[in-house]
Scaffold this active site. Structure first.
Site, PDB file in Angstrom:
ATOM      1  N   ALA A  36       0.853  -1.193   0.000  1.00 23.23           N
ATOM      2  CA  ALA A  36       0.000   0.000   0.000  1.00 23.23           C
ATOM      3  C   ALA A  36       0.883   1.235   0.000  1.00 23.23           C
ATOM      4  CB  ALA A  36      -0.893  -0.007   1.233  1.00 23.23           C
TER       5      ALA A  36
ATOM      6  N   GLY B 249       0.702  -5.281   0.869  1.00 17.52           N
ATOM      7  CA  GLY B 249      -0.467  -5.397   0.008  1.00 17.52           C
ATOM      8  C   GLY B 249      -0.129  -5.916  -1.366  1.00 17.52           C
TER       9      GLY B 249
ATOM     10  N   GLU C 104      -0.221  -9.479  -1.026  1.00 15.26           N
ATOM     11  CA  GLU C 104      -1.618  -9.869  -0.782  1.00 15.26           C
ATOM     12  C   GLU C 104      -2.425  -9.934  -2.075  1.00 15.26           C
ATOM     13  OE1 GLU C 104      -1.899  -6.899   2.480  1.00 15.26           O
ATOM     14  OE2 GLU C 104      -2.962  -8.498   3.521  1.00 15.26           O
TER      15      GLU C 104
ATOM     16  N   GLU D 170       4.304  -5.438   7.285  1.00 13.92           N
ATOM     17  CA  GLU D 170       3.407  -4.493   7.944  1.00 13.92           C
ATOM     18  C   GLU D 170       3.714  -4.286   9.425  1.00 13.92           C
ATOM     19  OE1 GLU D 170       2.608  -6.709   5.723  1.00 13.92           O
ATOM     20  OE2 GLU D 170       0.990  -6.009   4.429  1.00 13.92           O
TER      21      GLU D 170
HETATM   22  N1  T1G Z   1       4.512   3.639  -0.048  1.00 11.42           N
HETATM   23  C1  T1G Z   1       4.933   4.872  -0.411  1.00 11.42           C
HETATM   24  N2  T1G Z   1       6.215   5.167  -0.730  1.00 11.42           N
HETATM   25  C2  T1G Z   1       7.101   4.167  -0.672  1.00 11.42           C
HETATM   26  C3  T1G Z   1       6.743   2.852  -0.309  1.00 11.42           C
HETATM   27  C4  T1G Z   1       5.380   2.610   0.008  1.00 11.42           C
HETATM   28  N3  T1G Z   1       4.938   1.399   0.331  1.00 11.42           N
HETATM   29  N4  T1G Z   1       7.865   2.092  -0.353  1.00 11.42           N
HETATM   30  C5  T1G Z   1       8.872   2.904  -0.725  1.00 11.42           C
HETATM   31  N5  T1G Z   1       8.419   4.135  -0.922  1.00 11.42           N
HETATM   32  C6  T1G Z   1       9.208   5.292  -1.379  1.00 11.42           C
HETATM   33  C7  T1G Z   1      10.329   5.642  -0.417  1.00 11.42           C
HETATM   34  O1  T1G Z   1       9.852   6.506   0.591  1.00 11.42           O
HETATM   35  C8  T1G Z   1      11.303   6.325  -1.342  1.00 11.42           C
HETATM   36  O2  T1G Z   1      10.781   7.621  -1.610  1.00 11.42           O
HETATM   37  C9  T1G Z   1      11.163   5.541  -2.649  1.00 11.42           C
HETATM   38  O3  T1G Z   1       9.879   4.899  -2.573  1.00 11.42           O
HETATM   39  C10 T1G Z   1      12.242   4.476  -2.799  1.00 11.42           C
HETATM   40  O4  T1G Z   1      12.198   3.690  -1.604  1.00 11.42           O
HETATM   41  C11 T1G Z   1      -2.867  -3.326   3.423  1.00 11.42           C
HETATM   42  C12 T1G Z   1      -1.220  -1.921   4.952  1.00 11.42           C
HETATM   43  C13 T1G Z   1      10.222  -1.423  -1.629  1.00 11.42           C
HETATM   44  C14 T1G Z   1      12.172  -2.571  -0.520  1.00 11.42           C
HETATM   45  O5  T1G Z   1       6.363  -1.696   3.946  1.00 11.42           O
HETATM   46  O6  T1G Z   1      10.613  -1.707   1.991  1.00 11.42           O
HETATM   47  O7  T1G Z   1       0.814  -2.827   2.287  1.00 11.42           O
HETATM   48  O8  T1G Z   1      12.728   8.948  -0.676  1.00 11.42           O
HETATM   49  O9  T1G Z   1      14.546   4.265  -0.904  1.00 11.42           O
HETATM   50  O10 T1G Z   1      15.894   0.926  -0.982  1.00 11.42           O
HETATM   51  O11 T1G Z   1      -1.531  -5.060   4.109  1.00 11.42           O
HETATM   52  O12 T1G Z   1      11.081   0.964  -0.185  1.00 11.42           O
HETATM   53  O13 T1G Z   1      12.544   8.473  -3.136  1.00 11.42           O
HETATM   54  O14 T1G Z   1      10.900  10.039  -2.032  1.00 11.42           O
HETATM   55  O15 T1G Z   1      13.246   2.414   0.252  1.00 11.42           O
HETATM   56  O16 T1G Z   1      15.043   0.259  -3.309  1.00 11.42           O
HETATM   57  C15 T1G Z   1       3.896  -2.483   3.071  1.00 11.42           C
HETATM   58  C16 T1G Z   1       8.150  -0.402   2.213  1.00 11.42           C
HETATM   59  C17 T1G Z   1       3.068  -1.253   3.137  1.00 11.42           C
HETATM   60  C18 T1G Z   1       7.355  -1.627   1.805  1.00 11.42           C
HETATM   61  C19 T1G Z   1      12.516  -0.555  -1.948  1.00 11.42           C
HETATM   62  N6  T1G Z   1       5.056  -2.253   2.229  1.00 11.42           N
HETATM   63  N7  T1G Z   1       9.191  -0.100   1.231  1.00 11.42           N
HETATM   64  O17 T1G Z   1      13.692  -0.219  -1.270  1.00 11.42           O
HETATM   65  O18 T1G Z   1      14.036   2.149  -2.146  1.00 11.42           O
HETATM   66  S1  T1G Z   1       1.699  -1.431   4.231  1.00 11.42           S
HETATM   67  C20 T1G Z   1       6.222  -1.854   2.760  1.00 11.42           C
HETATM   68  C21 T1G Z   1      10.374  -0.778   1.244  1.00 11.42           C
HETATM   69  C22 T1G Z   1       0.632  -2.499   3.422  1.00 11.42           C
HETATM   70  C23 T1G Z   1      -1.437  -3.819   3.440  1.00 11.42           C
HETATM   71  C24 T1G Z   1      -0.514  -2.992   4.219  1.00 11.42           C
HETATM   72  C25 T1G Z   1      11.405  -0.326   0.262  1.00 11.42           C
HETATM   73  C26 T1G Z   1      11.545  -1.242  -0.965  1.00 11.42           C
HETATM   74  P1  T1G Z   1      11.792   8.864  -1.880  1.00 11.42           P
HETATM   75  P2  T1G Z   1      13.568   3.139  -0.977  1.00 11.42           P
HETATM   76  P3  T1G Z   1      14.767   0.755  -1.948  1.00 11.42           P
END
Ligand code: T1G
Length: 707
Positions: free
Chosen positions: A73, A112, A115, A135
């Site tokens: 998400a 997500g 999922e 999450e």
């Molecule tokens: N949402 C919004 N922005 C995100 C994002 C996300 N999920 N993931 C990364 N970004 C932005 C980050 O802030 C950065 O922005 C750019 O993308 C590059 O990220 C319902 C509720 C995917 C492994 O927890 O683990 O789904 O600084 O520098 O090192 O069940 O990003 O460039 O402006 O980290 O290559 C669950 C979190 C959400 C994944 C990539 N998902 N992200 O790593 O790049 S909750 C996560 C990461 C959810 C559902 C639930 C990593 C990455 P900017 P980065 P990276």
């Protein structure tokens, strides 16, 4: 080639649809990580509907463009209303698809994103792909069916392991678990997905969606959930969402799918409302935000760092050399004596052997890393280093001598960095003819483990050198935070104030154990005094000696901690410091001998001890930190509150579910903090309690400090 008729059914946006032969291909293209924001959610539903209505498509394939599959998400949307379709709505559409849907995964399928893939009939992963439900690291739980589908696919116990740790698994492990149906070596997810779809259609057997395969999980052991709850109560007593994950998986194991899904939704919304979700998401973005240094023009040229040097093979120097070796950067390790070099290399080898024993490293990787560290007694071996980090003894005279030598030996353009934790970087730079190439790179002990790296910009440090150091921090897996020059920079300057307050509280009547219990109760991994024992009382003692010589008004009196240091009680390394330690154990044991030293110190100072409440300890230790952080912002030593938050999260274990020191201060209430600071300034006095002007201004203007 896709037929034109299908391609315009889906409006322009982050999701497109096209037909490849008998396969309808849904492609998500939403850089940088295909986060599932509202546009992607509605695009997915439209594209799926288009594919299901496409008479020429016998199966559908979900792929992503760019470097990764759906990364979950869009975290930026949390805390705001979710316009439909929600992610559970999207997942339900895929779950109900009347044609087989294949997900082809590359990069990372997280949260997500995974999922959605779990709601598809078949999952194919490229061998380099990773899959996970992180999450819990955001104070949430998989709220789009993950807590219900995953246990049905891989069993409740393994599903709990995956969701409570929040770490991704590789494609091979995912295959072994049953999380994916095939692993492919293709360069592109499209090729892998089309081939899997073709096999599916040729093979004739289409698996049922996970939700339909097992409505109720038979035979899951109720003791599993009790055991996980007991473990969480012990290991993570403060956290909210892990317990809700156990509740959700228990629902998956005991309820029909539809009822379990409803239960998951309630639990997800409870996590969404939790202040811990706000804190953890702030911490997530803080780590990324600090990489962008205000005032440093984007695209500032950086220098190529291929070979580095480290001067000093002591605890810090050997840890720093490991940090580079761990990232594939060869390091020349210099020391003034062979004994020092041997000791440093032995420590490095012991660290690597421990990682091999724990299965974190192969023996081959260990030898490769050892081989990339070149020990030498000769500075001449630093001549072609692109960067040298000095980690010599914490003495200005010694450091200036080292920098004069480096200046004469290192090639033009080489960056010279000091690992000093308290000394003036400008004074060190002045010992060279290249102050523009000098800065501080303050690693935290153990340097090969701690992620924080304070990048200390000197008055003459060039933009290119600063940008290079910040990029290098990320390359070696550190959280680099740019800070200015002052005594203790940011992290240790705040820690020093907390230390003064903790000492005062003990002198007034609290015990070191009580102060530590309050801080660990707040969420710090270690109390102030157990952390002092870990770092070594003698370290602070020598710094206080330096401050005493410099005439620091707050360092003049010898305190009970100095008395312990003078008696050889240096902390864990001597099995006795503020606490005592059994050989081989790090567990602090209160020592009556220390209580006697404290009582003697109170008598000598004419202090009549009084009972000190836990609330007073909490307020004084934390508010003095907030007040000092506000002064650091006022002085521009840190550019933003988020820099200070990141420093204390990654350097000192500030509880991440509270977001960070100043993020927490805003929620604690700046008015309450400011009033207490003014009261302590009146009752206790001392420079540390002089109220920060910025703090008072934020209160007067009713605005947050972590803006
Ligand atoms: N949402 C919004 N922005 C995100 C994002 C996300 N999920 N993931 C990364 N970004 C932005 C980050 O802030 C950065 O922005 C750019 O993308 C590059 O990220 C319902 C509720 C995917 C492994 O927890 O683990 O789904 O600084 O520098 O090192 O069940 O990003 O460039 O402006 O980290 O290559 C669950 C979190 C959400 C994944 C990539 N998902 N992200 O790593 O790049 S909750 C996560 C990461 C959810 C559902 C639930 C990593 C990455 P900017 P980065 P990276």
């Amino acid at each position: 080639m896709p037929s034109p008729a299908q391609t315009d059914a889906v409006p322009p946006g982050p999701v497109r649809y096209a037909r490849e032969g008998r396969i309808g291909v849904i492609t998500v293209d939403h850089p940088p990580v295909n986060a599932i924001g509202h546009g992607v959610r509605s695009g997915l539903v439209t594209a799926l509907e288009t594919g299901l209505a496409d008479g020429g498509a016998d199966a559908l394939l979900l792929v992503c463009a760019g470097r990764t599959f759906l990364a979950g998400a869009d975290i930026r949307e949390f805390g705001k209303p979710f316009p439909p379709p929600t992610l559970p709505d999207v997942v339900a559409c895929f779950d109900a698809a009347t044609k087989p849907v294949i997900a082809a995964i590359h990069g990372t399928a997280l949260g997500g994103g995974l999922e959605v893939a779990l709601a598809c009939h078949v999952r194919v992963a490229l061998r380099s792909a990773k899959l996970g439900l992180p999450e819990v690291k955001l104070g949430l739980l998989p709220g789009a069916g993950g807590t219900q589908r995953l246990p049905r696919l891989i069993g409740p116990a393994k599903a709990l392991d995956l969701m409570l740790a929040g770490d991704p698994v590789g494609a091979e492990e995912a295959l072994a678990l049953g999380l994916v149906d095939a692993v492919e070596d293709d360069a592109s997810p499209l090729e892998a997905g089309l081939r899997a779809a073709g096999r599916l259609l040729d093979g004739g057997r289409v698996p049922q969606p996970v939700s339909a395969r097992i409505d109720r999980i038979a035979g899951s052991d109720p003791a599993l959930f009790a055991a996980r709850r007991a473990d969480l109560a012990k290991r993570q007593p403060h956290l909210f969402s892990p317990h809700r994950i156990v509740d959700a998986v228990e629902a998956a194991a005991t309820l029909a799918f539809a009822d379990g899904t409803a239960r998951e939704r309630d639990l997800f919304l409870a996590c969404l409302e939790s202040p811990q979700r706000a804190g953890l998401i702030h911490a997530f973005f803080a780590e990324r935000q600090v990489a962008k240094v205000p005032g440093l023009p984007p695209g500032t040229p950086t220098r190529d760092i291929r070979r580095v040097g480290v001067v000093g093979a002591g605890t810090m120097g050997s840890g720093i050399a490991m940090s580079f070796a761990n990232s594939g950067i060869p390091a020349v390790l210099v020391d003034s004596t062979q004994e020092g070099l041997d000791r440093g290399l032995a420590a490095i080898r012991r660290n690597y052997e421990s990682s091999v024993r724990k299965g974190r490293l192969s023996a081959t990787q260990m030898e490769e890393r050892m081989a990339s560290i070149h020990p030498t007694l000769s500075y001449a071996d630093l001549a072609d280093a692109d960067l040298v980090v000095e980690a010599a003894f914490e003495s200005m005279e010694i450091k200036q001598t080292v920098f004069r030598r480096l200046d004469g030996i290192c090639k033009p353009g080489a960056i010279l960095a000091t690992n000093t934790s308290t000394l003036d970087v400008d004074a060190i730079a002045a010992a060279t003819g290249r102050p523009q190439d000098v800065l501080g790179m303050h690693f935290f002990s153990p340097a090969n483990v701690m992620r924080l790296l304070e990048v200390v910009r000197g008055a003459k440090t060039s933009d290119s050198v600063l940008a290079t150091a910040m990029a290098l921090a990320r390359r070696i897996g550190k959280v680099g935070v740019a800070v200015g020059v002052c005594d203790g920079f940011v992290g240790n300057r705040i820690l020093h104030q907390r230390g003064l307050e903790a000492m005062a509280l003990v002198e007034e009547g609290a015990s070191p154990e009580q102060v530590d219990r309050v801080l660990t109760g707040f969420g710090f991994p270690l109390g102030h005094f157990s952390m002092t024992d870990l770092a070594g009382i003698d370290v602070g003692w020598r710094i206080r000696e330096e401050r005493r010589k410099a005439g620091d008004p707050e360092a003049q009196a010898t305190d009970w901690l100095d008395i312990l240091a003078e008696r050889g009680r240096h902390g864990q390394k001597t099995l006795a410091g503020v606490y005592r330690y059994e050989p081989g154990s790090r567990s602090p044991i209160a020592d009556p001998a220390v209580a006697a030293v404290i009582e003697e110190d109170r008598r000598r100072r004419g202090i009549m001890p009084r009972p000190v409440s836990n609330e007073e300890i909490r307020d004084r230790c934390l508010y003095v930190m907030v007040n000092e952080a506000a002064k650091i912002l006022e002085e521009g030593i840190a550019a933003r509150a988020v820099d200070i938050d990141a420093i204390w999260l990654h350097g000192y274990g500030f509880p991440s579910w509270r977001g960070g020191l100043l993020f927490w201060a805003d929620r604690e209430g700046l008015g309450r903090i400011a009033a207490a600071v003014q009261r302590y300034h009146r009752d206790i006095g001392g420079p540390r309690w002089s109220p920060s002007a910025l703090l008072l201004q934020c209160v007067a203007e009713k605005r947050p400090i972590a803006c």
